[in-house]
Design an enzyme around this catalytic site. Structure first.
Site, PDB file in Angstrom:
ATOM      1  N   ASP A  31      -9.351  -9.681   8.752  1.00 35.27           N
ATOM      2  CA  ASP A  31      -8.845  -8.340   8.441  1.00 35.27           C
ATOM      3  C   ASP A  31      -9.847  -7.213   8.681  1.00 35.27           C
ATOM      4  O   ASP A  31      -9.453  -6.142   9.101  1.00 35.27           O
ATOM      5  CB  ASP A  31      -8.377  -8.300   6.976  1.00 35.27           C
ATOM      6  CG  ASP A  31      -7.460  -7.121   6.664  1.00 35.27           C
ATOM      7  OD1 ASP A  31      -6.514  -6.890   7.435  1.00 35.27           O
ATOM      8  OD2 ASP A  31      -7.700  -6.431   5.658  1.00 35.27           O
ATOM      9  N   ARG A  59       0.842  -1.195   0.000  1.00 39.32           N
ATOM     10  CA  ARG A  59       0.000   0.000   0.000  1.00 39.32           C
ATOM     11  C   ARG A  59       0.878   1.246   0.000  1.00 39.32           C
ATOM     12  O   ARG A  59       2.001   1.233   0.485  1.00 39.32           O
ATOM     13  CB  ARG A  59      -0.893   0.012   1.245  1.00 39.32           C
ATOM     14  CG  ARG A  59      -2.132  -0.865   1.130  1.00 39.32           C
ATOM     15  CD  ARG A  59      -3.040  -0.735   2.360  1.00 39.32           C
ATOM     16  NE  ARG A  59      -2.373  -1.179   3.563  1.00 39.32           N
ATOM     17  CZ  ARG A  59      -1.818  -0.384   4.460  1.00 39.32           C
ATOM     18  NH1 ARG A  59      -1.872   0.938   4.320  1.00 39.32           N
ATOM     19  NH2 ARG A  59      -1.217  -0.857   5.524  1.00 39.32           N
ATOM     20  N   TYR A 116      -1.533  -3.587  -6.922  1.00 36.89           N
ATOM     21  CA  TYR A 116      -1.306  -4.349  -5.697  1.00 36.89           C
ATOM     22  C   TYR A 116      -2.432  -4.260  -4.670  1.00 36.89           C
ATOM     23  O   TYR A 116      -2.885  -3.160  -4.324  1.00 36.89           O
ATOM     24  CB  TYR A 116       0.007  -3.901  -5.022  1.00 36.89           C
ATOM     25  CG  TYR A 116       0.387  -4.849  -3.915  1.00 36.89           C
ATOM     26  CD1 TYR A 116       1.100  -6.010  -4.194  1.00 36.89           C
ATOM     27  CD2 TYR A 116      -0.032  -4.630  -2.612  1.00 36.89           C
ATOM     28  CE1 TYR A 116       1.400  -6.924  -3.207  1.00 36.89           C
ATOM     29  CE2 TYR A 116       0.263  -5.541  -1.611  1.00 36.89           C
ATOM     30  CZ  TYR A 116       0.984  -6.682  -1.907  1.00 36.89           C
ATOM     31  OH  TYR A 116       1.266  -7.576  -0.915  1.00 36.89           O
ATOM     32  N   SER A 124      -1.449  -3.443  10.308  1.00 36.69           N
ATOM     33  CA  SER A 124      -1.072  -4.321   9.207  1.00 36.69           C
ATOM     34  C   SER A 124       0.173  -5.145   9.556  1.00 36.69           C
ATOM     35  O   SER A 124       1.147  -4.607  10.085  1.00 36.69           O
ATOM     36  CB  SER A 124      -0.787  -3.480   7.963  1.00 36.69           C
ATOM     37  OG  SER A 124      -1.931  -2.712   7.647  1.00 36.69           O
ATOM     38  N   CYS A 126       0.579  -7.368  11.844  1.00 36.89           N
ATOM     39  CA  CYS A 126       0.819  -7.479  13.285  1.00 36.89           C
ATOM     40  C   CYS A 126       0.032  -8.622  13.920  1.00 36.89           C
ATOM     41  O   CYS A 126      -0.168  -8.642  15.139  1.00 36.89           O
ATOM     42  CB  CYS A 126       0.514  -6.168  13.984  1.00 36.89           C
ATOM     43  SG  CYS A 126       1.726  -4.888  13.601  1.00 36.89           S
ATOM     44  N   LYS A 150      -9.721  -2.356   1.371  1.00 42.21           N
ATOM     45  CA  LYS A 150      -9.453  -1.205   2.247  1.00 42.21           C
ATOM     46  C   LYS A 150     -10.230   0.034   1.802  1.00 42.21           C
ATOM     47  O   LYS A 150     -10.726   0.794   2.629  1.00 42.21           O
ATOM     48  CB  LYS A 150      -7.944  -0.908   2.301  1.00 42.21           C
ATOM     49  CG  LYS A 150      -7.098  -2.081   2.772  1.00 42.21           C
ATOM     50  CD  LYS A 150      -7.492  -2.514   4.167  1.00 42.21           C
ATOM     51  CE  LYS A 150      -6.887  -3.855   4.506  1.00 42.21           C
ATOM     52  NZ  LYS A 150      -5.965  -3.916   5.594  1.00 42.21           N
ATOM     53  N   HIS A 174     -10.597  -2.336  11.277  1.00 34.82           N
ATOM     54  CA  HIS A 174      -9.485  -3.185  10.814  1.00 34.82           C
ATOM     55  C   HIS A 174      -9.266  -4.280  11.864  1.00 34.82           C
ATOM     56  O   HIS A 174      -8.302  -4.244  12.621  1.00 34.82           O
ATOM     57  CB  HIS A 174      -8.235  -2.309  10.660  1.00 34.82           C
ATOM     58  CG  HIS A 174      -7.113  -2.941   9.915  1.00 34.82           C
ATOM     59  ND1 HIS A 174      -5.801  -2.520  10.049  1.00 34.82           N
ATOM     60  CD2 HIS A 174      -7.070  -3.962   9.016  1.00 34.82           C
ATOM     61  CE1 HIS A 174      -5.012  -3.240   9.265  1.00 34.82           C
ATOM     62  NE2 HIS A 174      -5.758  -4.129   8.636  1.00 34.82           N
ATOM     63  N   ARG A 204       2.119 -12.214  -0.426  1.00 33.12           N
ATOM     64  CA  ARG A 204       0.815 -12.599   0.129  1.00 33.12           C
ATOM     65  C   ARG A 204       0.193 -13.773  -0.621  1.00 33.12           C
ATOM     66  O   ARG A 204       0.593 -14.092  -1.745  1.00 33.12           O
ATOM     67  CB  ARG A 204      -0.137 -11.397   0.076  1.00 33.12           C
ATOM     68  CG  ARG A 204       0.384 -10.230   0.916  1.00 33.12           C
ATOM     69  CD  ARG A 204      -0.684  -9.411   1.524  1.00 33.12           C
ATOM     70  NE  ARG A 204      -0.118  -8.449   2.470  1.00 33.12           N
ATOM     71  CZ  ARG A 204      -0.660  -8.137   3.627  1.00 33.12           C
ATOM     72  NH1 ARG A 204      -1.781  -8.713   4.020  1.00 33.12           N
ATOM     73  NH2 ARG A 204      -0.094  -7.258   4.430  1.00 33.12           N
TER      74      ARG A 204
HETATM   75  P1  GTP Z   1      -2.527  -7.540   7.419  1.00 35.11           P
HETATM   76  O1  GTP Z   1      -3.059  -8.581   6.492  1.00 35.11           O
HETATM   77  O2  GTP Z   1      -1.397  -6.755   6.835  1.00 35.11           O
HETATM   78  O3  GTP Z   1      -3.579  -6.622   7.958  1.00 35.11           O
HETATM   79  O4  GTP Z   1      -1.780  -8.286   8.631  1.00 35.11           O
HETATM   80  P2  GTP Z   1      -2.189  -9.240   9.855  1.00 35.11           P
HETATM   81  O5  GTP Z   1      -2.473  -8.403  11.046  1.00 35.11           O
HETATM   82  O6  GTP Z   1      -3.220 -10.218   9.448  1.00 35.11           O
HETATM   83  O7  GTP Z   1      -0.798  -9.963  10.169  1.00 35.11           O
HETATM   84  P3  GTP Z   1      -0.387 -11.521  10.126  1.00 35.11           P
HETATM   85  O8  GTP Z   1      -1.243 -12.370  11.023  1.00 35.11           O
HETATM   86  O9  GTP Z   1      -0.292 -11.925   8.727  1.00 35.11           O
HETATM   87  O10 GTP Z   1       1.069 -11.463  10.789  1.00 35.11           O
HETATM   88  C1  GTP Z   1       2.146 -10.750  10.253  1.00 35.11           C
HETATM   89  C2  GTP Z   1       3.449 -11.293  10.743  1.00 35.11           C
HETATM   90  O11 GTP Z   1       3.484 -11.335  12.181  1.00 35.11           O
HETATM   91  C3  GTP Z   1       3.714 -12.705  10.251  1.00 35.11           C
HETATM   92  O12 GTP Z   1       5.031 -12.802   9.788  1.00 35.11           O
HETATM   93  C4  GTP Z   1       3.504 -13.552  11.480  1.00 35.11           C
HETATM   94  O13 GTP Z   1       4.290 -14.721  11.453  1.00 35.11           O
HETATM   95  C5  GTP Z   1       3.869 -12.623  12.637  1.00 35.11           C
HETATM   96  N1  GTP Z   1       3.085 -12.956  13.862  1.00 35.11           N
HETATM   97  C6  GTP Z   1       1.757 -13.169  13.934  1.00 35.11           C
HETATM   98  N2  GTP Z   1       1.375 -13.508  15.194  1.00 35.11           N
HETATM   99  C7  GTP Z   1       2.502 -13.495  15.944  1.00 35.11           C
HETATM  100  C8  GTP Z   1       2.774 -13.765  17.341  1.00 35.11           C
HETATM  101  O14 GTP Z   1       1.893 -14.079  18.140  1.00 35.11           O
HETATM  102  N3  GTP Z   1       4.078 -13.636  17.740  1.00 35.11           N
HETATM  103  C9  GTP Z   1       5.072 -13.282  16.878  1.00 35.11           C
HETATM  104  N4  GTP Z   1       6.317 -13.186  17.353  1.00 35.11           N
HETATM  105  N5  GTP Z   1       4.858 -13.040  15.553  1.00 35.11           N
HETATM  106  C10 GTP Z   1       3.593 -13.137  15.097  1.00 35.11           C
HETATM  107  C1  SPV Z   2      -2.956  -4.370   5.138  1.00 34.92           C
HETATM  108  O1  SPV Z   2      -1.985  -3.741   4.684  1.00 34.92           O
HETATM  109  O2  SPV Z   2      -3.467  -4.085   6.251  1.00 34.92           O
HETATM  110  C2  SPV Z   2      -3.521  -5.513   4.386  1.00 34.92           C
HETATM  111  C3  SPV Z   2      -3.009  -5.782   3.032  1.00 34.92           C
HETATM  112  O3  SPV Z   2      -4.385  -6.194   4.894  1.00 34.92           O
HETATM  113  S1  SPV Z   2      -3.671  -4.735   1.804  1.00 34.92           S
HETATM  114  O4  SPV Z   2      -4.828  -5.390   1.203  1.00 34.92           O
HETATM  115  O5  SPV Z   2      -2.633  -4.529   0.783  1.00 34.92           O
HETATM  116  O6  SPV Z   2      -4.070  -3.485   2.396  1.00 34.92           O
HETATM  117 MN    MN Z   3      -5.050  -5.353   6.909  1.00 34.03          MN
END
Ligand code: GTP
Ligand code: SPV
Ligand code: MN
Length: 586
Positions: free
Chosen positions: A278, A70, A198, A249, A251, A207, A227, A367
């Protein structure tokens, strides 16, 4: 033709006159259509087929190396007054925006097909769902929208019945970062996106519609577009309670929503049900509780870090019918990314022979796009038209220090203050520097389309007589020790914290009261089978008064930036916290 479809048809024709495509294709969402699109993209090189024996019907897409995340600095909200969007957004006047975009869109689809993509955000029969139509010249966007939304004929039928739909116009343009803009006209229910193919920049239902336009509508109509993931936790007695959690994002939302319980919890009979990873739309029901739906039908999840150990459910989900974007490849054509506990990379995300000197094999924001109902933990209640009731709201960020593992806020106002004060380290999900600590209220910094001061007031307005609001908590899975290692094991073990959270909601879990809220003591958590250093755990459950005093001052300065728009109640709650902190630690 009904009035609604006439309006839609006129807009499509007007857009075609402006963008001058060779062809117009109305998407019906059928399998035959999807197959034809896949063939087309395989022929053009937009898709590369992956190993059909290990990953049937899976494809790799490589985006332009300058188009991998983004772009917050190129994302604008276009309203009559700058004040409406607050200091938290980039603003452009609607007139200036239309002039700029008309020039960019002029003739931009020559030689291309214009796809009309009707979509529904949310279960097709839910009164909480909303429709939109995206016009795009990218078949990759069509293929992704087909996975991420209820797309095609079914959505068109709903649009025909309803009085409104959101219009989204998208062109990949020349994929030139200098000619890239993601624009929102909330008062017109219109999105215009140019120059990126993207994710969040191009899949306009996600979003742009389900957060930025929806947040605006939610404020006017009394609901919330957030979110947040949505997850159901089934206890050994068979009762399921739902949690909505906002993390910025990359996290941890996808991971928490698909959590696999630790062995001792599995033996005891705990189960976890995924509703969304999400986005969450919430509104008060007749019973006073908040009811939520996931407006999406698929996951656009972060690949790196996904492994059998961290997220087996995600791996199972993406074993077939998945589009991978910007991952690496093994020598036998399987997708590969950093953290995957199987295979090794031969080709990197840009198609070069893998060489560690060029950086990681998979882009850090690579992704997977996959249908949500392929997830083994997919909840049977995901399609419930009335949504599911939320018992707890959880905020959380990526904080190496200060923030304890978990705390419960005192009341709704303190919870809103806690959400408004969130800080997190930036990630690869947006372009720019990674690891910079910034304020990200409710994980909505990139997505709240109006003044954050008004947004906090909107949140506070849910607290009225008769409301049965969820309790609000804050978590931090990312605290680090002096050696720079994560202190908390995270992933499946996060269920230990969710159990305490739901125990607090039911009035059966103990806590100690502190100036910042209620924290569990070690004996209040289920630590059965957990391997963690005791001193680390103690540190995770302790607050540092000096650091918190400083933090609260900084929160005061930050919130004051919203001026007249900031609800007084939040500043009062902040002062109360500061006073309690001073009294506890003179
Ligand atoms: P968006 O799709 O961008 O909104 O992200 P999201 O909040 O869904 O994040 P996602 O669950 O994909 O996690 C992002 C990164 O954080 C990944 O590389 C995970 O492996 C890492 N992660 C997720 N949960 C944990 C956790 O409990 N501990 C740690 N250390 N890392 C974590
Ligand atoms: C984020 O960035 O929080 C996402 C991926 O979930 S995107 O669809 O690119 O915004
Ligand atoms: Mn997101």
């Amino acid at each position: 033709m009904t009035r609604q479809l006439e309006t839609l048809n006129e807009w499509v024709q007007a857009t075609a006159r402006k963008t001058r495509p060779d062809r117009i294709h109305w998407c019906d969402g059928s399998n035959a259509e999807a197959q034809a699109l896949t063939e087309l993209m395989l022929a053009s090189g937009d898709l590369i087929a992956l190993n059909p024996s290990t990953h049937p019907d899976c494809y790799l897409h490589r985006s332009d190396p300058d188009d991998v995340a983004r772009v917050e600095h190129l994302t604008f909200i276009c309203t009559p007054q700058r004040e409406q969007v607050g200091p938290n957004n980039r603003w452009m006047s609607p007139d200036q925006a239309h002039t700029k975009m008309n020039a960019l869109f002029d003739g931009c689809m020559q030689g291309r097909t214009l796809y009309v993509v009707p979509y529904c955000m949310g279960p097709i029969d839910s009164p909480l769902s909303r429709c939109g139509v995206e016009i795009t010249d990218s078949p990759y966007v069509v293929a992704n929208m087909r996975i991420m939304t209820r797309m095609g004929q079914i959505a068109l039928q709903r649009i025909e019945r309803e009085a409104q739909f959101v219009k989204g116009l998208h062109s990949i343009g020349e994929l030139n970062p200098e000619r890239r803009f993601i624009l929102h006209f909330p008062e017109e229910g219109l999105i215009q996106s140019y120059g990126s193919g993207y994710g969040g920049n191009a899949l306009l239902g996600k979003k742009c519609h389900a957060l930025r336009i929806a947040a605006w509508q939610g404020r006017q109509q009394g609901w919330l577009a957030e979110h947040m993931l949505i997850v159901g936790i089934e206890n050994p007695q068979g009762a399921t309670h739902y949690i909505a959690a906002a993390f910025p994002s990359a996290c941890g939302k996808t991971n928490l929503s698909m959590l696999i319980p630790p062995p001792s919890y599995c033996r005891a009979g705990w189960k976890v049900w995924t509703v969304g990873d999400d986005i969450c739309w919430m509104q008060a029901g007749a019973d006073g509780r908040l009811w939520a739906i996931n407006p999406e039908a698929g996951f656009f999840g972060v690949a790196p870090g996904t492994s059998r150990k961290t997220n087996l459910n995600a791996l199972a989900t993406l074993s077939h019918d998945t589009i991978f974007t910007n991952v690496g490849l093994t020598s036998d054509g399987q997708p590969w990314w950093e953290g995957l506990d199987k295979g090794k990379p031969a080709i990197d995300w840009q198609g070069r022979t893998f060489d560690p000197a060029n950086g990681p094999a998979a882009h850090p924001n690579s992704r997977f796009t996959v249908r949500a109902n392929q997830c083994p933990s997919w909840s049977a209640h995901s399609e419930d038209p009335q949504g599911i009731p939320i018992s707890a709201i959880v905020f959380g960020g990526r904080r190496a220090n200060l923030m304890p593992l978990v705390f419960e806020t005192r009341d709704w106002t303190h919870g809103v203050l806690t959400g408004a004060s969130m800080r997190s380290e930036t990630t690869a999900a947006a372009t720019g520097q990674v690891g910079v600590l910034r304020r990200d209220p409710m994980a909505m910094k990139p997505f709240c389309s109006y003044n954050f001061g008004d947004y906090f007031a909107h949140w506070l307005s849910f607290d009225h007589p008769g409301a049965k609001l969820p309790k609000i908590f804050h978590v931090n899975w990312f605290r680090k020790n002096d050696q720079g290692a994560f202190m908390w094991p995270g992933f499946g073990d996060n269920l230990r914290i969710l159990e305490w959270i739901l125990g607090r909601c039911e009035g059966i879990a103990e806590a100690q009261e502190t100036a910042i809220g209620y924290l569990p003591r070690m004996q209040d958590l289920n630590l059965d089978g957990l391997s963690i250093d005791r001193t680390d755990l103690q540190a995770l459950l302790r607050i540092n008064p000096a650091e918190w005093t400083e933090e609260l001052q900084d929160v005061g300065t930050y919130l004051a930036g919203y001026g007249e728009h900031l609800p007084q109640a939040l500043e009062l709650a902040r002062q109360q916290m500061a006073a309690a902190l001073a009294a506890e630690h003179p």
